[in-house]
Write a protein that holds these residues in place. Structure first.
Motif, PDB file in Angstrom:
ATOM      1  N   ARG A   1     -41.358  97.070  -2.325  1.00 30.63           N
ATOM      2  CA  ARG A   1     -42.598  97.078  -3.114  1.00 30.63           C
ATOM      3  C   ARG A   1     -43.466  98.262  -2.703  1.00 30.63           C
ATOM      4  NH1 ARG A   1     -42.583  93.234  -6.531  1.00 30.63           N
ATOM      5  NH2 ARG A   1     -41.536  91.254  -6.106  1.00 30.63           N
ATOM      6  N   ILE A   2     -43.492  98.532  -1.400  1.00 30.61           N
ATOM      7  CA  ILE A   2     -44.270  99.688  -0.941  1.00 30.61           C
ATOM      8  C   ILE A   2     -43.745 100.959  -1.608  1.00 30.61           C
ATOM      9  CG2 ILE A   2     -44.738 101.158   1.077  1.00 30.61           C
ATOM     10  CD1 ILE A   2     -44.916  98.560   2.729  1.00 30.61           C
ATOM     11  N   HIS A   3     -42.436 101.040  -1.747  1.00 31.50           N
ATOM     12  CA  HIS A   3     -41.856 102.255  -2.335  1.00 31.50           C
ATOM     13  C   HIS A   3     -41.600 102.138  -3.827  1.00 31.50           C
ATOM     14  CE1 HIS A   3     -41.749 104.254   1.482  1.00 31.50           C
ATOM     15  NE2 HIS A   3     -41.336 103.118   2.016  1.00 31.50           N
ATOM     16  N   GLU A   4     -42.196 101.117  -4.420  1.00 30.04           N
ATOM     17  CA  GLU A   4     -42.205 100.961  -5.877  1.00 30.04           C
ATOM     18  C   GLU A   4     -40.814 100.984  -6.506  1.00 30.04           C
ATOM     19  OE1 GLU A   4     -45.163 103.436  -7.699  1.00 30.04           O
ATOM     20  OE2 GLU A   4     -46.763 102.643  -6.442  1.00 30.04           O
TER      21      GLU A   4
ATOM     22  N   VAL B   1     -44.985 109.305   6.595  1.00 29.64           N
ATOM     23  CA  VAL B   1     -44.924 108.001   5.941  1.00 29.64           C
ATOM     24  C   VAL B   1     -43.668 107.907   5.084  1.00 29.64           C
ATOM     25  CG1 VAL B   1     -45.986 106.715   4.029  1.00 29.64           C
ATOM     26  CG2 VAL B   1     -47.386 107.432   5.953  1.00 29.64           C
TER      27      VAL B   1
ATOM     28  N   GLN C   1     -49.766  93.760  11.921  1.00 33.43           N
ATOM     29  CA  GLN C   1     -49.207  93.849  10.562  1.00 33.43           C
ATOM     30  C   GLN C   1     -49.496  95.198   9.918  1.00 33.43           C
ATOM     31  OE1 GLN C   1     -51.047  90.233   9.192  1.00 33.43           O
ATOM     32  NE2 GLN C   1     -50.153  89.433  11.068  1.00 33.43           N
TER      33      GLN C   1
ATOM     34  N   LEU D   1     -55.619  97.510   0.335  1.00 36.21           N
ATOM     35  CA  LEU D   1     -55.294  96.133   0.700  1.00 36.21           C
ATOM     36  C   LEU D   1     -56.542  95.389   1.174  1.00 36.21           C
ATOM     37  CD1 LEU D   1     -53.028  94.010   1.315  1.00 36.21           C
ATOM     38  CD2 LEU D   1     -52.944  94.971   3.605  1.00 36.21           C
TER      39      LEU D   1
ATOM     40  N   GLY E   1     -40.579 105.333   5.670  1.00 39.10           N
ATOM     41  CA  GLY E   1     -40.287 104.345   4.648  1.00 39.10           C
ATOM     42  C   GLY E   1     -38.900 104.484   4.064  1.00 39.10           C
TER      43      GLY E   1
ATOM     44  N   MET F   1     -47.326 102.007  -3.444  1.00 38.37           N
ATOM     45  CA  MET F   1     -47.277 100.578  -3.746  1.00 38.37           C
ATOM     46  C   MET F   1     -48.096 100.298  -4.991  1.00 38.37           C
ATOM     47  SD  MET F   1     -47.924  97.593  -0.942  1.00 38.37           S
ATOM     48  CE  MET F   1     -47.340  95.925  -1.189  1.00 38.37           C
ATOM     49  N   LYS F   2     -47.568  99.457  -5.859  1.00 39.31           N
ATOM     50  CA  LYS F   2     -48.284  99.156  -7.098  1.00 39.31           C
ATOM     51  C   LYS F   2     -49.510  98.306  -6.800  1.00 39.31           C
ATOM     52  CE  LYS F   2     -44.272  99.235 -10.132  1.00 39.31           C
ATOM     53  NZ  LYS F   2     -43.021  98.460 -10.029  1.00 39.31           N
TER      54      LYS F   2
ATOM     55  N   LEU G   1     -46.887  97.308  11.157  1.00 40.89           N
ATOM     56  CA  LEU G   1     -45.641  97.026  10.431  1.00 40.89           C
ATOM     57  C   LEU G   1     -45.631  97.722   9.077  1.00 40.89           C
ATOM     58  CD1 LEU G   1     -44.872  93.209  10.816  1.00 40.89           C
ATOM     59  CD2 LEU G   1     -43.409  95.136  11.448  1.00 40.89           C
ATOM     60  N   LEU G   2     -46.739  97.556   8.348  1.00 42.38           N
ATOM     61  CA  LEU G   2     -46.827  98.173   7.020  1.00 42.38           C
ATOM     62  C   LEU G   2     -46.646  99.684   7.128  1.00 42.38           C
ATOM     63  CD1 LEU G   2     -49.788  96.200   5.385  1.00 42.38           C
ATOM     64  CD2 LEU G   2     -47.405  96.206   4.637  1.00 42.38           C
ATOM     65  N   LYS G   3     -47.269 100.253   8.143  1.00 45.28           N
ATOM     66  CA  LYS G   3     -47.152 101.698   8.301  1.00 45.28           C
ATOM     67  C   LYS G   3     -45.730 102.099   8.661  1.00 45.28           C
ATOM     68  CE  LYS G   3     -51.636 103.472   8.725  1.00 45.28           C
ATOM     69  NZ  LYS G   3     -52.479 104.480   9.351  1.00 45.28           N
ATOM     70  N   ALA G   4     -45.086 101.307   9.529  1.00 49.40           N
ATOM     71  CA  ALA G   4     -43.697 101.593   9.892  1.00 49.40           C
ATOM     72  C   ALA G   4     -42.792 101.482   8.677  1.00 49.40           C
ATOM     73  CB  ALA G   4     -43.236 100.637  10.990  1.00 49.40           C
ATOM     74  N   MET G   5     -43.185 100.626   7.726  1.00 51.73           N
ATOM     75  CA  MET G   5     -42.384 100.474   6.509  1.00 51.73           C
ATOM     76  C   MET G   5     -42.706 101.556   5.493  1.00 51.73           C
ATOM     77  SD  MET G   5     -42.307  96.484   5.658  1.00 51.73           S
ATOM     78  CE  MET G   5     -43.256  95.577   6.820  1.00 51.73           C
ATOM     79  N   GLY G   6     -43.636 102.419   5.820  1.00 50.29           N
ATOM     80  CA  GLY G   6     -43.911 103.529   4.920  1.00 50.29           C
ATOM     81  C   GLY G   6     -45.150 103.356   4.064  1.00 50.29           C
ATOM     82  N   ALA G   7     -46.051 102.430   4.438  1.00 49.98           N
ATOM     83  CA  ALA G   7     -47.303 102.304   3.691  1.00 49.98           C
ATOM     84  C   ALA G   7     -48.271 103.369   4.176  1.00 49.98           C
ATOM     85  CB  ALA G   7     -47.907 100.919   3.888  1.00 49.98           C
ATOM     86  N   GLY G   8     -48.950 104.028   3.244  1.00 44.23           N
ATOM     87  CA  GLY G   8     -49.887 105.087   3.598  1.00 44.23           C
ATOM     88  C   GLY G   8     -51.293 104.553   3.811  1.00 44.23           C
TER      89      GLY G   8
ATOM     90  N   PRO H   1     -49.866 104.063  13.830  1.00 40.89           N
ATOM     91  CA  PRO H   1     -48.864 102.993  13.826  1.00 40.89           C
ATOM     92  C   PRO H   1     -48.427 102.557  15.224  1.00 40.89           C
ATOM     93  CG  PRO H   1     -48.005 105.023  12.846  1.00 40.89           C
ATOM     94  CD  PRO H   1     -49.469 105.191  12.988  1.00 40.89           C
TER      95      PRO H   1
ATOM     96  N   LEU I   1     -42.999 107.454  14.484  1.00 40.42           N
ATOM     97  CA  LEU I   1     -44.258 106.722  14.576  1.00 40.42           C
ATOM     98  C   LEU I   1     -45.203 107.443  15.534  1.00 40.42           C
ATOM     99  CD1 LEU I   1     -42.915 103.059  14.860  1.00 40.42           C
ATOM    100  CD2 LEU I   1     -44.167 104.013  12.929  1.00 40.42           C
TER     101      LEU I   1
END
Ligand SMILES: Nc1ncnc2c1ncn2[C@@H]1O[C@H](COP(=O)(O)OP(=O)(O)OP(=O)(O)O)[C@@H](O)[C@H]1O
Ligand SMILES: [Mg+2]
Lengths: 418, 222
Positions: free
Chosen positions: B111-114, B80, A316, A333, B84, A1-2, A319-326, A410, B56
């Protein structure tokens, strides 16, 4: 993530829980403002002392009659006034010669100080007159000339005037060559000194003339071979402490007194200045420590808020982790969020602290009770230090909660509060 | 190759002295392009199984293969990545990020995956259109109904083009009408080739799938 996206996400949290964010920030503001104000006041105090005592010169030693049993800064501060009026004993020719023979003494100046009536331009006042040895005075003066010349051998009706007396006392400022009547005798102004800013008025409100003449004009009685004080210039400023002790020793034996019956005092202003500096330094150190405590409370406030939001946001984070946030992203954050608290609190705190510092002189608080108003000096160094410090504190106090958040598994996070 | 393969998977939670066996030797294969419904009584291990399928969670015993790859052998970073890029999640409730509005929620995985900024906006607008919520782009989760939130969550789950969509009781909180809208979207996605695994209590909902798997007590009822 940027980083920008993480930043915006952090910001969305800060904005969403506005009340709590502000309360957290207020904690930081109080801490930073007090740190800035106290550091500035401390620096101002330091400069004040330096400036006020600076006029005496680091290599000057003064001997006055009378002795203060109490030691320490305070008693030594009120020299001339209390002593020369309370005691009729003066220093003599012999003392002068004894001092002159002490190794390391460069110049010796026997002073005759007292009060005299002054008449100038139809105005009358009482001034303090200092009679000096014209041959050495110019070599020892630390104030400097603003205009004209120093006194010289052979001067009999010439005087040199202090800056404030010349410029601020009479309706018509005193200028060179003006006639002035002192103690019924007519004089001509040959020089005006620079402003010294020294404490207790110092040279700024005084009049200087040859000591023989001064004996005649001042109201106090000082006989021909006596002085009200003797000023010594050391050949080297580093000798002052040793020289002070040596002069004390020699004078005691020549005056046939012992430490208990001692009837004179030797003052080295450089030593006083050092003492004063260390007093103010210690004082500002303690004040800073107190301010640091309030900053610490602010930091704990941030940590507390961060822990609360980590708890609240467990779901949350899942959620972020499930979406692939490391882990790194979750960590950032929260660190950015606590950094924002530190930064915003720091900026507002600096503004408050600077404002308080700027208002200090108008409060008219006396600095350590030796004349002059308290003032604060704000430096860019202080400002950047406070800002940097609060951001660092913000981030540091976010580290533990952030790590806690980042390490959440997660599944556990998602299960929370379902 | 199967997209998911569970081989004799056990999940055991030890709570002090007591051990809870959430999964007891579960074996299950999911083929690409399937629309699978998992049914079963409460506590039978459906959510646990789905967490396993979604990488998970890791089995206590047995193997869980994602596209033939054993997930126990992967580190957190690789997990991860799979979560994602390959999988989209729709949870039963509290799906949305509360401090972000609808379109920002849809954009979050991208955004997470840029992803590129242009793609992020095109895709999020397209997906909101797909779930019929173009008009709600700037609404926050608290300003939307349960069905709307659920549809935003589906749009979000699709934003990274997952091959596998996992939904844990996606219609549980919805009335029949809103539930039907969500299921229509699933069918539509499935017809485009997305593999869908959905947990449900409801027979009618399950009937929309190609295949139904029934779980009892941590394993498949035969
Ligand atoms: N983190 C955990 N710690 C301890 N026990 C757990 C944990 N997670 C799940 N369990 C237990 O595992 C079993 C299966 O739980 P799971 O959530 O998979 O059931 P489910 O089939 O999804 O039920 P429901 O239909 O009610 O959602 C339950 O008995 C549950 O109590
Ligand atoms: Mg469940």
């Amino acid at each position: 993530m940027k980083l920008l996206d993480i930043f915006l996400l952090s910001l969305s949290h800060v904005k969403k829980s506005r009340m709590r964010s502000w309360l957290t920030i207020v904690g930081v503001i109080i801490g930073v403002a007090s740190v800035v104000a106290i550091i500035s006041i401390g620096q101002g105090m330091q400069e004040n002392v330096q400036q006020r005592l600076g006029g005496f010169g680091a290599d000057i030693i003064t001997v006055i009659p009378g002795y203060f049993r109490a030691t320490g800064v305070h008693s030594e501060m009120h020299t001339d006034r209390s002593v020369s009026t309370s005691s009729s004993i003066n220093l003599s020719d012999r003392d002068y010669r004894v001092i002159k023979q002490v190794p390391g003494v460069l110049y010796v100046n026997g002073l005759v100080s007292g009060k005299a009536d002054l008449k100038y331009d139809n105005e009358k006042t009482v001034v303090s007159v200092t009679g000096v040895d014209t041959s050495v005075w110019r070599l020892m003066d630390t104030t400097g000339l603003d205009e004209g010349r120093y006194l010289q051998a052979g001067d009999s009706n010439s005087i040199v005037v202090g800056y404030n007396l010349a410029h601020g006392t009479f309706l018509q400022p005193i200028t060179l060559n003006r006639p002035i009547t002192i103690g019924g005798k007519n004089f001509r102004v040959v020089g005006i000194l620079k402003q010294s800013g020294g404490f207790g008025g110092g040279s700024d409100t005084g009049i200087y003339m040859p000591s023989e003449i001064a004996r005649d004009v001042i109201t106090e009685k000082v006989s021909n071979n006596q002085f009200t004080s003797i000023v010594i210039k050391a050949s080297d400023a580093t000798l002052v402490e040793y020289l002070k002790a040596d002069i004390e020793q020699k004078l005691m034996s020549s005056r046939q007194v012992n430490p208990r019956t001692k009837d004179f005092t030797v003052i080295a202003s450089a030593l006083i200045r050092e003492q004063m500096s260390s007093v103010t330094q210690t004082l500002s150190f303690f004040l800073s420590a107190i301010a640091a405590v309030s900053l610490l409370v602010g930091a704990i406030g941030i940590a507390n808020t961060m822990f609360m939001s980590v708890m609240e946001r467990t779901k949350q984070i899942g959620l972020l982790k499930a979406m692939g946030a490391g882990e790194h992203e979750i960590m950032k954050l929260f660190l950015i969020e606590s950094g924002i608290f530190g930064l915003v609190g720091g900026i507002i705190g600096v503004i408050f602290g600077a404002t308080i510092s700027l208002l200090i002189p108008y409060l008219g608080i006396q600095a350590l009770g030796f004349g002059g108003d308290m003032r604060a000096t704000i430096t860019t160094g202080t400002i950047f230090f406070a800002l940097g410090f609060s951001v660092v504190i913000g981030i540091l106090s976010g580290i533990i909660p952030a790590r806690h958040a980042a390490r959440m598994r997660p599944v556990d996070a998602l299960r929370y509060d379902q | 190759m199967n997209i998911i393969e569970l081989e004799n998977v056990w999940k055991i939670y030890s709570m002090g002295e007591v051990e809870v066996h959430a999964l007891k030797g579960l074996s299950l294969k999911v083929k690409p392009g399937e629309f699978l419904a998992i049914m079963g009584p409460s506590g039978s291990g459906k959510s646990t199984a789905m967490n396993m399928i979604g990488c998970l969670d890791i089995p206590t015993k047995g193997r869980m293969l994602h596209e033939g790859q054993d997930i126990a052998a992967l580190n957190e970073k690789e997990l991860v990545k799979i979560r994602g890029k390959k999988i989209g999640f729709v949870f039963q409730s509290h799906n949305l990020y509360p401090t972000l509005n609808a379109i920002e929620n849809v954009q979050l995985p991208m955004r997470i995956h840029e992803f590129g900024e242009a793609e992020i906006w095109d895709k999020s607008e397209e997906l909101l259109g797909l779930v019929g919520l173009s008009g709600r782009a700037r609404h926050y989760p608290s300003q939307m109904s349960g069905g709307q939130s659920q549809r935003v969550a589906i749009a979000r789950a699709l934003s990274t083009n997952p091959l596998l969509l996992l939904a844990d009781e996606p219609t549980g909180n919805l009335d029949t009408e809103a539930g039907k809208e969500v299921l229509d979207i699933f069918s539509q996605l499935n017809s485009r080739g997305v593999t869908v695994v959905m947990i449900t209590h409801d027979e009618k909902t399950a009937a929309r799938a190609n295949r139904i798997v029934r779980m009892i007590d941590g394993t498949i009822a035969s």
